[in-house]
Design a protein around this motif. Structure first.
Motif, mmCIF file in Angstrom:
data_model
loop_
_atom_site.group_PDB
_atom_site.id
_atom_site.type_symbol
_atom_site.label_atom_id
_atom_site.label_comp_id
_atom_site.label_asym_id
_atom_site.label_seq_id
_atom_site.Cartn_x
_atom_site.Cartn_y
_atom_site.Cartn_z
ATOM 1 N N LEU A 72 0.815 -1.217 0.000
ATOM 2 C CA LEU A 72 0.000 0.000 0.000
ATOM 3 C C LEU A 72 0.849 1.267 0.000
ATOM 4 C CD1 LEU A 72 -2.576 -1.231 2.667
ATOM 5 C CD2 LEU A 72 -3.010 -0.944 0.210
ATOM 6 N N GLY A 73 2.169 1.094 -0.135
ATOM 7 C CA GLY A 73 3.059 2.244 -0.156
ATOM 8 C C GLY A 73 3.215 2.938 1.188
ATOM 9 N N ARG A 74 3.065 2.173 2.274
ATOM 10 C CA ARG A 74 3.083 2.800 3.604
ATOM 11 C C ARG A 74 4.090 2.139 4.544
ATOM 12 N NH1 ARG A 74 -2.797 4.844 5.350
ATOM 13 N NH2 ARG A 74 -1.415 6.380 6.306
ATOM 14 N N ALA A 75 5.052 1.440 3.978
ATOM 15 C CA ALA A 75 6.050 0.756 4.806
ATOM 16 C C ALA A 75 6.884 1.741 5.617
ATOM 17 C CB ALA A 75 6.952 -0.117 3.938
ATOM 18 N N VAL A 76 7.212 2.885 5.031
ATOM 19 C CA VAL A 76 7.997 3.884 5.749
ATOM 20 C C VAL A 76 7.219 4.423 6.936
ATOM 21 C CG1 VAL A 76 9.004 6.197 5.583
ATOM 22 C CG2 VAL A 76 9.429 4.523 3.777
ATOM 23 N N GLU A 77 5.913 4.667 6.746
ATOM 24 C CA GLU A 77 5.084 5.153 7.857
ATOM 25 C C GLU A 77 5.033 4.133 8.998
ATOM 26 O OE1 GLU A 77 1.236 7.177 6.752
ATOM 27 O OE2 GLU A 77 1.860 6.427 4.782
ATOM 28 N N LEU A 78 4.900 2.869 8.650
ATOM 29 C CA LEU A 78 4.862 1.824 9.674
ATOM 30 C C LEU A 78 6.172 1.789 10.444
ATOM 31 C CD1 LEU A 78 3.547 -0.565 11.096
ATOM 32 C CD2 LEU A 78 4.266 -2.031 9.183
ATOM 33 N N SER A 79 7.282 1.900 9.744
ATOM 34 C CA SER A 79 8.588 1.916 10.399
ATOM 35 C C SER A 79 8.695 3.097 11.361
ATOM 36 C CB SER A 79 9.696 1.974 9.349
ATOM 37 O OG SER A 79 10.977 1.973 9.953
ATOM 38 N N GLU A 80 8.232 4.260 10.932
ATOM 39 C CA GLU A 80 8.307 5.457 11.775
ATOM 40 C C GLU A 80 7.456 5.301 13.032
ATOM 41 O OE1 GLU A 80 9.183 8.894 8.386
ATOM 42 O OE2 GLU A 80 7.136 8.565 9.112
ATOM 43 N N VAL A 81 6.251 4.733 12.883
ATOM 44 C CA VAL A 81 5.369 4.541 14.040
ATOM 45 C C VAL A 81 6.017 3.588 15.044
ATOM 46 C CG1 VAL A 81 3.189 3.513 14.798
ATOM 47 C CG2 VAL A 81 3.209 5.124 12.888
ATOM 48 N N LEU A 82 6.542 2.467 14.552
ATOM 49 C CA LEU A 82 7.197 1.506 15.442
ATOM 50 C C LEU A 82 8.364 2.156 16.182
ATOM 51 C CD1 LEU A 82 7.204 -1.612 13.093
ATOM 52 C CD2 LEU A 82 6.043 -1.472 15.295
ATOM 53 N N ARG A 83 9.134 2.953 15.473
ATOM 54 C CA ARG A 83 10.315 3.591 16.066
ATOM 55 C C ARG A 83 9.901 4.620 17.119
ATOM 56 N NH1 ARG A 83 13.079 4.262 11.394
ATOM 57 N NH2 ARG A 83 12.312 6.360 11.047
ATOM 58 N N VAL A 102 17.678 1.198 17.134
ATOM 59 C CA VAL A 102 16.405 1.296 16.416
ATOM 60 C C VAL A 102 16.628 0.974 14.941
ATOM 61 C CG1 VAL A 102 15.436 2.953 18.044
ATOM 62 C CG2 VAL A 102 16.662 3.792 16.041
ATOM 63 N N ASN A 103 15.645 0.327 14.338
ATOM 64 C CA ASN A 103 15.780 -0.159 12.969
ATOM 65 C C ASN A 103 15.254 0.844 11.944
ATOM 66 O OD1 ASN A 103 16.748 -3.124 12.948
ATOM 67 N ND2 ASN A 103 15.287 -3.057 14.641
ATOM 68 N N THR A 104 15.679 0.655 10.717
ATOM 69 C CA THR A 104 15.113 1.352 9.581
ATOM 70 C C THR A 104 14.544 0.325 8.615
ATOM 71 O OG1 THR A 104 17.297 1.333 8.526
ATOM 72 C CG2 THR A 104 16.643 3.362 9.657
ATOM 73 N N GLN A 105 13.518 0.724 7.886
ATOM 74 C CA GLN A 105 12.990 -0.074 6.788
ATOM 75 C C GLN A 105 13.789 0.294 5.547
ATOM 76 O OE1 GLN A 105 11.128 0.178 3.860
ATOM 77 N NE2 GLN A 105 10.313 -1.913 3.823
ATOM 78 N N PRO A 106 14.218 -0.674 4.730
ATOM 79 C CA PRO A 106 15.112 -0.352 3.611
ATOM 80 C C PRO A 106 14.656 0.802 2.733
ATOM 81 C CG PRO A 106 14.983 -2.724 3.879
ATOM 82 C CD PRO A 106 14.001 -2.129 4.854
#
Length: 263
Positions: A72-83, A102-106
């Motif tokens: 859905l093009g929202r992987a970066v948003e999910l990564s930011e929320v988790l972080r 803390v991790n980053t999404q590629p």
């Protein structure tokens, strides 16, 4: 073009997308933490932030969650929320003096400016938090991007760690040009190391020495038993992470000195 008021927007989404939007909007995630332990005296030297979903209609596991978010093009948003949720949880705990990895999404590395802006927001909210940003060694192929990110991290007093070192090709060029605070050796290199041929063990030992020559800490990931732990110590790893010291758990289940499993 038809106009839909904001409150109607979420009702128009497909079910999976609607649930993901609810998760992101309401930050329905559960942060988990795994200790990173000194190979010398077993003190906790850091915690890695890991996350699970906490939406009743979605998987709790990160792989299917990120698969959905990516589609859905929202992987970066999910990564930011988790972080952000994880850092907030840790920063108000008794572990706030222990560095948090803390991790980053590629895909975050595709837009380093956005990643830097997100980290600046995190730093503004937690000005003194000891943070370490993990990036996968395969995520950065552009040296200029890596150098730009590294300079921004230094300005924010955030350390850099290369994650999953050796999972693909070991990118030694980055080690020389942009030395990180930590290199995390991938669990594929560590699994069964105590049963591996001597040649393989010696090769890991040489890589550890190479990493440490640059004043970088060598961390063994995925250490699951006392045999692997003994070999990692023998070959000079500075830090150990894995089930031998416990699986990822909510912060309230952590103790300052983890109990070591017997493997």
């Amino acid at each position: 073009t038809a106009y839909f008021p904001p409150e109607a927007h979420i009702d128009r989404l497909p079910i999976g997308a609607r649930h993901l939007e609810e998760l992101l909007d309401n930050r329905l995630v559960l942060p988990l933490f795994q200790p990173i332990v000194s190979s010398v005296d077993e003190r906790i030297l850091g915690l890695e932030l890991l996350g699970r979903g906490n939406h009743p209609d979605l998987s709790t596991l990160p792989v299917p969650l990120f698969f959905l978010a990516d589609s859905l093009g929202r992987a970066v948003e999910l990564s930011e929320v988790l972080r952000h949720v994880g850092v907030e949880t840790w920063a108000t705990s008794s572990f706030a003096d222990i560095p948090l990895f803390v991790n980053t999404q590629p895909k975050e590395l595709n837009d380093p400016h956005k990643l830097i802006t997100s980290l600046q927001s995190l730093r503004k909210a937690h000005p003194d938090a000891p943070l370490v940003l993990e990036i996968h060694e395969q995520a950065v192929t552009d040296q200029q991007t890596l150098q730009t990110l590294h300079a921004a991290l230094q300005a924010m007093h955030i350390h850099l760690a290369y994650d999953d070192f050796g999972a693909g090709q070991a990118r030694l060029l980055e080690l020389m040009n942009v030395p990180p605070y930590t290199v995390k050796f991938d669990m594929s290199l560590i699994c069964g190391l105590d049963q591996a041929p001597r040649q393989r063990q010696d090769m890991i030992g040489l890589l550890v020495k190479l990493v440490k020559k640059g004043h970088t800490l060598a961390l063994a990931e995925g250490v699951s038993n006392s045999g692997e732990l003994a070999v990692c110590r023998q070959h000079g790893f500075d830090m150990i992470q894995g089930f031998v010291y416990g699986e990822p758990v909510p912060l309230e289940q952590l103790t300052k000195v983890p109990e070591r499993g017997q493997g």
